[in-house]
Design an enzyme around this catalytic site. Structure first.
Site, PDB file in Angstrom:
ATOM      1  N   ALA A 151       0.826  -1.217  -0.323  1.00 42.84           N
ATOM      2  CA  ALA A 151      -0.045  -0.165   0.059  1.00 42.84           C
ATOM      3  C   ALA A 151       0.541   1.191  -0.247  1.00 42.84           C
ATOM      4  CB  ALA A 151      -1.056   0.144   1.610  1.00 42.84           C
ATOM      5  N   LYS A 152       0.511   2.137  -0.714  1.00 38.32           N
ATOM      6  CA  LYS A 152       0.712   3.692  -0.272  1.00 38.32           C
ATOM      7  C   LYS A 152       1.769   3.539   0.721  1.00 38.32           C
ATOM      8  CE  LYS A 152       0.389   7.035  -2.312  1.00 38.32           C
ATOM      9  NZ  LYS A 152      -0.625   9.349  -2.488  1.00 38.32           N
ATOM     10  N   ARG A 153       1.097   3.145   2.023  1.00 35.76           N
ATOM     11  CA  ARG A 153       2.506   3.658   3.280  1.00 35.76           C
ATOM     12  C   ARG A 153       3.420   3.281   3.428  1.00 35.76           C
ATOM     13  NH1 ARG A 153       0.441  -0.943   6.308  1.00 35.76           N
ATOM     14  NH2 ARG A 153      -0.655  -1.898   5.887  1.00 35.76           N
TER      15      ARG A 153
END
Ligand code: GLU
Length: 301
Positions: free
Chosen positions: A239-241
């Site tokens: 995910a982007k995190r």
């Protein structure tokens, strides 16, 4: 033969999305097929034109081209509503007044039949008229759901193999009036002449529902290929995190889009990670049989 990539413009594409896009493009173009990109911007709150533009630029940067204009689902609500009206005319649509919480509670109560994860327990399916009138009087908003009868389908997926799932009373139109993903995707894949759907394997479990909708609407069911997950270093779904997983962030670290293509290609067994290749160089090497069913855990920087 026509393939497609259909991202939701709700953020930047990450390596998992880019890898799926590359597979979808290779699978179509390797056999001389058409390829389209569709923006699944049904949700006006989470989608934005800026994200769509960024995603299209990123696809172009890794060499994933497409035919014709990009279609935006936000401009096509009438088409989805027409399909819902057809299902309604066949007696297959009902109003559902349940809140999320009520659905959760009803689904948690003991049932005779095992319910698929997240499946709707059918509370409003045969709602007595008096109760319906009461909900309307109270001003409760209603979603539209598909009336199903436990039909199940086996999808023979090009990557995942045979997958069987039972359909449920999927939402066709949300309580806020927005057509739901499952109907929009089926209508668009049909109207856009898509014959091959390549996408992330988080959608494998939704595929029997979509096959059911294709059947009900008299559409030809496309071929499916669900691309395995990409995992982050901590073992969770990418995910982007997770930081340096978008082209933008990788560029800041000195990783070029070309290097990203090579690493995506390597993860697909099509090249080595340090080879200088463009997406087009991988066309002649592409083969579904070479794709691993295992999740990919990239080490990019
Ligand atoms: N728009 C969906 C997503 O980004 C993909 C839908 C599909 O490929 O069928 O997750």
């Amino acid at each position: 033969m026509r393939g497609r990539f259909a991202p939701s413009p709700t953020g930047e594409l990450h390596l998992g999305n880019l890898r799926t896009a590359l597979v979808a493009w290779l699978a179509a173009r390797a056999v001389g097929g058409g390829f389209i990109v569709r923006m699944e911007d049904l949700d006006p709150v989470t989608s934005s034109p800026a994200h769509a533009a960024r995603q299209l630029a990123d696809l172009a940067a890794i060499g994933v081209d497409h035919d014709g204009e990009v279609v935006f689902q936000s401009t096509r609500f009438d088409l989805y509503r027409d399909a819902i009206a057809r299902l309604d005319a066949a007696g297959l649509v009902y109003r559902c007044y349940c809140t999320r919480r009520e659905i959760r509670e009803a689904a948690a109560a003991p049932h005779g039949d095992a319910l698929a994860d997240g499946a709707y327990p059918g509370t409003c399916r045969d709602l007595p008229e008096a109760r319906r009138a009461e909900f309307e009087r109270d001003g409760r908003r209603s979603a539209l759901r598909l009336r199903t009868a436990g039909e199940h389908y086996t999808v023979v997926d090009r990557i995942a193999g045979a997958y069987t799932g039972t359909v449920d009373d999927v939402v066709l139109q949300r309580a806020d009036g927005v057509p739901a993903y499952n109907i929009a995707v089926v209508v668009d894949d049909h109207l856009q002449g898509v014959t091959q759907v390549v996408r992330g394997d988080d959608l494998l479990s939704s595929t029997p529902r979509q096959v059911h909708l294709h059947h009900l609407l008299g559409f030809t069911v496309p071929e499916y290929a669900h691309v395995p997950l990409v995992l982050a270093a901590d073992g969770t779904r990418l995910a982007k995190r997770h930081g340096a997983v978008t082209l933008d962030r990788l560029a800041e670290l000195g990783v070029t889009p070309g290097q990203v293509v090579a690493r995506l290609g390597a993860s697909l067994g099509l090249c080595s990670a340090d080879e200088r290749v463009a997406a087009a160089d991988l066309l002649s090497r592409f083969d579904f049989h070479r794709l691993t069913r295992q999740p990919w855990q990239p080490t990019l920087t």
